[in-house]
Design a protein around this motif. Structure first.
Motif, mmCIF file in Angstrom:
data_model
loop_
_atom_site.group_PDB
_atom_site.id
_atom_site.type_symbol
_atom_site.label_atom_id
_atom_site.label_comp_id
_atom_site.label_asym_id
_atom_site.label_seq_id
_atom_site.Cartn_x
_atom_site.Cartn_y
_atom_site.Cartn_z
ATOM 1 N N THR A 36 0.642 -1.156 -0.009
ATOM 2 C CA THR A 36 0.070 -0.019 -0.047
ATOM 3 C C THR A 36 0.777 1.388 -0.034
ATOM 4 O O THR A 36 1.888 1.231 0.544
ATOM 5 N N PRO A 37 0.440 2.305 -0.749
ATOM 6 C CA PRO A 37 -0.785 2.384 -1.496
ATOM 7 C C PRO A 37 -0.509 1.595 -2.915
ATOM 8 O O PRO A 37 0.614 1.510 -3.172
ATOM 9 N N ARG A 38 -1.590 1.634 -3.557
ATOM 10 C CA ARG A 38 -1.347 1.060 -4.966
ATOM 11 C C ARG A 38 -0.840 2.098 -5.954
ATOM 12 O O ARG A 38 -0.323 1.867 -6.919
ATOM 13 N N HIS A 39 -1.043 3.393 -5.678
ATOM 14 C CA HIS A 39 -0.755 4.440 -6.420
ATOM 15 C C HIS A 39 -0.584 5.619 -5.627
ATOM 16 O O HIS A 39 -1.133 5.671 -4.463
ATOM 17 N N LEU A 40 0.616 6.416 -5.798
ATOM 18 C CA LEU A 40 0.831 7.569 -5.192
ATOM 19 C C LEU A 40 1.538 8.555 -6.203
ATOM 20 O O LEU A 40 2.476 8.164 -7.231
ATOM 21 N N VAL A 41 1.082 9.916 -5.915
ATOM 22 C CA VAL A 41 1.575 10.981 -6.818
ATOM 23 C C VAL A 41 2.102 11.964 -5.758
ATOM 24 O O VAL A 41 1.560 12.092 -4.825
ATOM 25 N N MET A 42 3.334 12.221 -5.861
ATOM 26 C CA MET A 42 4.064 13.225 -4.863
ATOM 27 C C MET A 42 4.948 14.133 -5.474
ATOM 28 O O MET A 42 5.364 14.034 -6.652
ATOM 29 N N GLY A 43 4.943 15.512 -4.881
ATOM 30 C CA GLY A 43 5.801 16.366 -5.447
ATOM 31 C C GLY A 43 7.211 16.026 -4.984
ATOM 32 O O GLY A 43 7.573 15.272 -4.220
ATOM 33 N N MET A 44 8.318 16.910 -5.432
ATOM 34 C CA MET A 44 9.470 16.744 -5.081
ATOM 35 C C MET A 44 9.896 16.931 -3.792
ATOM 36 O O MET A 44 10.803 16.380 -3.179
ATOM 37 N N THR A 45 9.100 18.090 -3.238
ATOM 38 C CA THR A 45 9.504 18.418 -1.730
ATOM 39 C C THR A 45 8.968 17.592 -0.717
ATOM 40 O O THR A 45 9.016 17.493 0.275
ATOM 41 N N ASN A 46 7.905 16.535 -1.425
ATOM 42 C CA ASN A 46 7.206 15.721 -0.162
ATOM 43 C C ASN A 46 7.757 14.763 0.391
ATOM 44 O O ASN A 46 9.058 14.237 -0.086
ATOM 45 N N LYS A 47 7.193 14.080 1.554
ATOM 46 C CA LYS A 47 7.696 12.980 2.059
ATOM 47 C C LYS A 47 6.499 11.975 2.293
ATOM 48 O O LYS A 47 5.629 12.296 2.880
ATOM 49 N N LYS A 48 7.197 10.959 1.743
ATOM 50 C CA LYS A 48 5.680 9.666 1.661
ATOM 51 C C LYS A 48 6.492 8.541 2.116
ATOM 52 O O LYS A 48 7.668 8.272 2.074
ATOM 53 N N SER A 49 5.501 7.227 2.661
ATOM 54 C CA SER A 49 6.231 5.850 2.794
ATOM 55 C C SER A 49 5.367 4.980 2.168
ATOM 56 O O SER A 49 4.146 5.154 1.759
ATOM 57 N N LEU A 50 6.021 4.039 1.683
ATOM 58 C CA LEU A 50 5.468 2.884 0.959
ATOM 59 C C LEU A 50 5.524 1.738 1.953
ATOM 60 O O LEU A 50 6.471 1.577 2.657
ATOM 61 N N LYS A 51 4.268 0.867 2.070
ATOM 62 C CA LYS A 51 4.192 -0.274 3.132
ATOM 63 C C LYS A 51 4.117 -1.622 2.397
ATOM 64 O O LYS A 51 3.429 -1.486 1.124
ATOM 65 N N CYS A 52 4.819 -2.344 3.002
ATOM 66 C CA CYS A 52 4.906 -3.847 2.313
ATOM 67 C C CYS A 52 4.729 -4.634 3.702
ATOM 68 O O CYS A 52 5.161 -4.581 4.904
ATOM 69 N N GLU A 53 3.623 -5.723 3.596
ATOM 70 C CA GLU A 53 3.529 -6.704 4.669
ATOM 71 C C GLU A 53 3.349 -8.397 4.057
ATOM 72 O O GLU A 53 2.724 -8.312 2.814
#
Lengths: 116, 113
Positions: free
Chosen positions: A7-24
């Motif tokens: 999760t998530p299946r799709h992610l759109v982010m700007g160059m200054t963002n911080k996000k995380s991808l998760k796997c289980e």
């Protein structure tokens, strides 16, 4: 279906963002992987965790930061990414059997990342 | 390090025909060769694998052959069906412990009814 959920299946982010991808993974495996899949290129191994210890880091830029809190969960923290980082990020797991040999790799469905 | 080349990049066949995808590898120490199928919107799924101590392995309509001397291996799909349409990846690895696969660039197979 494969026992590896991303999760998530799709992610759109700007160059200054911080996000995380998760796997289980629900397979009882002890090794987890992050792969990058870009168009017309072979799958690229990014990181490997075996028994919750990072054992491989394939010269990945520091803007990608993995975390493996336990054998079932894997994260990929993203910050200040570039447009060329847009790709499908796949998580996988396997059972590291040591000298008894390698076991099959099971993939999740991936997170399609777009960096604007 | 290991390098895996895969051909063709695209393959179109009629339903019922056979399809063959070929891969070559460079590291003679590689001893495990899996094939993955990736359908649209999904991750790669293992369909068959072969270890270097055997030359051929079959599972219903799919088979894999390995020529260690020539360092190439092939995927054979017989009696193809539209649901076989997908991208197929070959890979190679060596050693034990965690799985460090080197993948080919993929073959897009289209099976027309």
């Amino acid at each position: 279906e494969t026992g590896v959920t991303q999760t998530p299946r799709h992610l759109v982010m700007g160059m200054t963002n911080k996000k995380s991808l998760k796997c289980e993974q629900h397979l009882g495996h002890n090794a987890m992987y992050w792969y990058k899949q870009s168009a017309k290129k072979p799958l690229e191994l990014m990181f490997v965790y075996s028994l919750e210890e990072r054992v491989e880091n394939n010269s990945v830029p520091s803007r990608f930061s993995p975390e493996c809190p336990n054998s079932s969960h894997l994260f990929l923290h993203l910050h200040t990414l570039q447009p060329e980082d847009s790709a499908l990020y796949l998580c996988a797991s396997s059972q590291d059997s040591g000298d008894r040999g390698r076991e099959k790799l099971f993939f999740g469905s991936g997170t399609q990342l777009s960096v604007l | 390090g290991e390098n895996v080349e895969q051909h063709p990049s695209t393959l179109s066949v009629q339903e019922g025909d056979s399809a063959v995808i070929k891969c070559t590898y460079s590291d003679s120490a590689s001893n495990y060769f899996p094939w993955y199928k990736q359908e649209l919107g999904k991750g790669p799924q293992l369909i068959i694998d072969i270890r270097s101590n055997v030359g051929e392995k079959k599972d219903q309509r799919i088979a894999v052959t390995l020529n260690k001397t020539a360092k190439h291996f092939s995927l054979h799909i017989t009696e193809t069906q539209p649901e076989d349409s997908a991208v197929y990846f070959c890979a190679a690895s060596k050693g034990s412990g965690f799985q460090k696969l080197v993948f080919g660039t993929g073959t897009r197979l289209l099976v027309s009814p």
